[in-house]
Design a protein around this motif. Structure first.
Motif, short mmCIF file in Angstrom:
data_model
loop_
_atom_site.label_atom_id
_atom_site.label_comp_id
_atom_site.label_asym_id
_atom_site.label_seq_id
_atom_site.Cartn_x
_atom_site.Cartn_y
_atom_site.Cartn_z
N TRP A 25 0.83 -1.23 0.20
CA TRP A 25 -0.08 0.10 -0.07
C TRP A 25 1.02 1.43 0.00
CZ3 TRP A 25 -5.48 1.06 0.44
CH2 TRP A 25 -5.80 2.37 0.57
N ALA A 26 2.03 1.29 0.80
CA ALA A 26 2.73 2.36 0.89
C ALA A 26 3.56 2.62 -0.51
CB ALA A 26 3.74 2.04 1.84
N ALA A 27 4.07 1.62 -1.08
CA ALA A 27 4.88 1.76 -2.21
C ALA A 27 4.16 2.07 -3.38
CB ALA A 27 6.11 0.64 -2.27
N ILE A 129 13.43 1.23 -4.39
CA ILE A 129 12.05 0.36 -3.82
C ILE A 129 11.92 -0.91 -4.41
CG2 ILE A 129 10.51 1.34 -5.67
CD1 ILE A 129 9.54 1.05 -2.28
N GLU A 130 12.48 -1.18 -5.48
CA GLU A 130 12.59 -2.54 -5.88
C GLU A 130 13.25 -3.46 -5.00
OE1 GLU A 130 10.93 -4.31 -8.05
OE2 GLU A 130 10.11 -2.89 -9.56
N VAL A 131 14.67 -3.09 -4.61
CA VAL A 131 15.36 -3.73 -3.77
C VAL A 131 14.66 -3.89 -2.42
CG1 VAL A 131 17.46 -3.79 -2.52
CG2 VAL A 131 17.58 -3.06 -4.90
N ALA A 132 14.21 -2.83 -1.67
CA ALA A 132 13.25 -3.16 -0.46
C ALA A 132 12.21 -4.09 -0.65
CB ALA A 132 12.64 -1.49 -0.37
N THR A 133 11.49 -4.15 -1.59
CA THR A 133 10.40 -5.06 -2.03
C THR A 133 10.85 -6.66 -1.92
OG1 THR A 133 9.21 -3.59 -3.38
CG2 THR A 133 8.71 -5.83 -3.64
N VAL A 134 12.11 -6.67 -2.39
CA VAL A 134 12.79 -8.15 -2.23
C VAL A 134 12.82 -8.39 -0.85
CG1 VAL A 134 14.98 -9.39 -2.51
CG2 VAL A 134 14.10 -7.91 -4.22
N MET A 159 -3.76 -4.93 -1.93
CA MET A 159 -3.49 -3.68 -1.13
C MET A 159 -3.00 -2.57 -1.99
SD MET A 159 -4.60 -3.87 1.96
CE MET A 159 -3.62 -2.65 3.16
N GLY A 160 -2.02 -3.14 -2.70
CA GLY A 160 -1.13 -2.22 -3.64
C GLY A 160 -2.02 -1.57 -4.71
N PRO A 207 6.11 14.09 -4.38
CA PRO A 207 6.04 14.35 -2.83
C PRO A 207 4.91 13.63 -2.30
CG PRO A 207 6.56 16.44 -3.82
CD PRO A 207 6.39 15.46 -5.12
N LEU A 208 3.83 13.75 -3.14
CA LEU A 208 2.55 12.73 -2.45
C LEU A 208 3.23 11.27 -2.28
CD1 LEU A 208 -0.33 12.17 -1.90
CD2 LEU A 208 -0.76 11.80 -4.24
N SER A 209 3.77 10.86 -3.31
CA SER A 209 4.25 9.31 -2.98
C SER A 209 5.18 9.30 -1.73
CB SER A 209 4.91 8.99 -4.39
OG SER A 209 3.97 8.99 -5.59
#
Length: 458
Positions: A25-27, A129-134, A159-160, A207-209
């Motif tokens: 949801w956050a990403a 963000i892709e690495v964090a998702t891993v 959720m995403g 900035p919203l993201s």
């Protein structure tokens, strides 16, 4: 605050499961607002000289991010397996991601640095963000029993998608405006005095993201259990690199996993190109602006969410492979239909009327394009969710982060290839449909390899 769970059996509380899903949801606004429906079309239409130049530069940035992910994600995944910690790595990569999201605000038309800022923020933000998702994916086996992995994976994707829908409605309804009318999709003046002439609403999605991510990622850090500390970073790097080499060797020797990773590499390349150029393609073939593309994105997000709600149970009942095979077949059929549409034509040969001036999504070609796109949205989410649940069923349980790194590697190592091929074919033929048709070849090749995969752990 800590959360206890029996990591050996993979049982966690509902709060931990929901908090894990909130990472998606956050990403998601970054992918929905920046990568596909708002900032990318703005970049190609307002910052570059021509849409073709914008498409090329955006493809180069995508390729750069993919190469960086290919080189680092498996190594970092193996290190995380050795140390036992995942959340600390998510934190490390969250910091540059948030900064890059904020940087999009400074990509102002006419600025000599606007293009460089946009491309650098996009490439570094995508990588981060892709690495964090891993690492977030690798926590899944500790949250639910194996029999519910499919539902958990689809729940995260759902959720995403829901997050993408909500953030897109906010962006189009209150921030981004039509430069001609100065009004948003809801007929309002842009919030915060954003100037439509300088793309204020389009730039504000960055900035919203960033703010969206900062708020909604916190539950994951607070309530999702992490593995206990196992080794210091120095020894973990040595052990991780050694384990990575072993994993690559094992993946090559394990024909089942190797075929899946190869198939994933090919059809994910096609999916990357489909999302990267979808907005630009609709603008060129149908003459759509930001509001039309954004409305199209809302429809795709809704159908994608509904598809995920059905995809999870189907994954658990029929298997992840069956979901992927079905999704790829649908993608090829609907993709062929979409490239058959332009302002006055459907299915290549049927002529019809163009939309009246000022009418929103009123012509038959536009409506046909929307229906086909809605079906594509419905199967794209289940396809990606099923990929990670299939990997969990195939990979050794003790090296899950490592294999998610390999999954990221297979999904990104040639991610430049499909966008590059689309660009080359488009340039050679001077035809957007001809260029986009290349994507169908990637889907077909990936499907042919996937059919040889057995859905079982050796």
């Amino acid at each position: 605050m800590t959360v206890t769970t029996d990591l050996s059996t993979g049982h966690a509380g509902r709060r931990a499961v929901l908090s894990w899903a909130l990472f998606d949801w956050a990403a998601q606004p970054f992918f929905t607002l920046v990568t596909t429906f708002v900032f990318a079309p703005y970049f190609a239409s307002a910052l570059t000289e021509t849409p073709e130049q914008g498409q090329s530069l955006w493809g180069y940035a995508t390729a750069a991010a993919g190469l960086a992910i290919a080189l680092t994600a498996p190594v970092l995944g193996s290190v995380a397996d050795a140390t036992g910690r995942r959340k600390r790595w998510i934190l490390v990569f969250s910091i540059p991601f948030v900064l890059c999201c904020w940087a999009f605000w400074y990509a102002v038309p006419g600025s000599p640095y606007a293009i460089a800022i946009a491309l650098a923020a996009f490439a570094i933000g995508t990588f981060s963000i892709e690495v964090a998702t891993v690492f977030n994916n690798a926590m899944m086996p500790g949250l639910v029993p194996p029999s519910r992995i499919g539902r958990l994976s689809s729940f995260g994707w759902a959720m995403g998608y829901a997050s993408g829908l909500v953030s897109l409605v906010i962006a189009l309804g209150f921030l981004a405006a039509n430069p001609d009318t100065g009004r948003t999709l809801f007929g309002l003046e842009p919030a915060f005095g954003l100037n439509a002439a300088t793309g204020g609403g389009d730039r504000a999605v960055g900035p919203l993201s960033a703010l969206w991510y900062l708020v909604f990622v916190l539950p994951m850090f607070l309530f999702v259990p992490d593995m206990p500390h196992q080794a210091k970073i120095g020894s973990a790097i040595r052990a991780g690199l050694k384990n990575l080499a072993v994993s690559v060797s094992e993946a090559r020797e394990n024909r089942n996993i190797f075929l899946f990773l190869l198939a994933n590499m090919i059809f994910k390349d096609g999916l990357v190109a489909l999302f990267a150029f979808g907005g630009i393609y609709a603008a060129g073939q149908l003459g759509w602006g930001a509001l039309e593309i954004g409305t199209f994105g809302i429809i795709l997000t809704v159908t994608g969410t509904l598809g995920l709600l059905l995809g999870g149970p189907m994954d658990d009942r029929f298997g992840a492979k069956s979901v992927i095979v079905f999704s790829l077949i649908v993608l090829m059929i609907c993709g062929l239909g979409m490239i058959s549409v332009d302002r006055t034509t459907i299915f290549f040969v049927i002529k019809t009327q163009a939309a009246p001036d000022g009418a929103l999504l009123a012509s038959l070609p536009e409506r046909t394009f929307i229906v086909l796109g809605a079906v594509i949205g419905a199967v794209s989410g289940p396809l990606q969710a099923a990929c990670r649940s299939l990997l969990i069923r195939l990979a050794p349980a003790g090296n899950m982060t490592q294999y998610f790194g390999l999954l990221a590697l297979s999904g990104k190592v040639t991610s430049f290839l499909a966008p590059l091929t689309v660009g080359v074919v488009t340039a050679l033929t001077n035809s957007q449909p001809a260029g986009m048709s290349v994507i169908l070849v990637f889907f077909a090749l990936g499907l042919a390899l996937l059919l040889k995969v057995r859905e079982e752990r050796d």
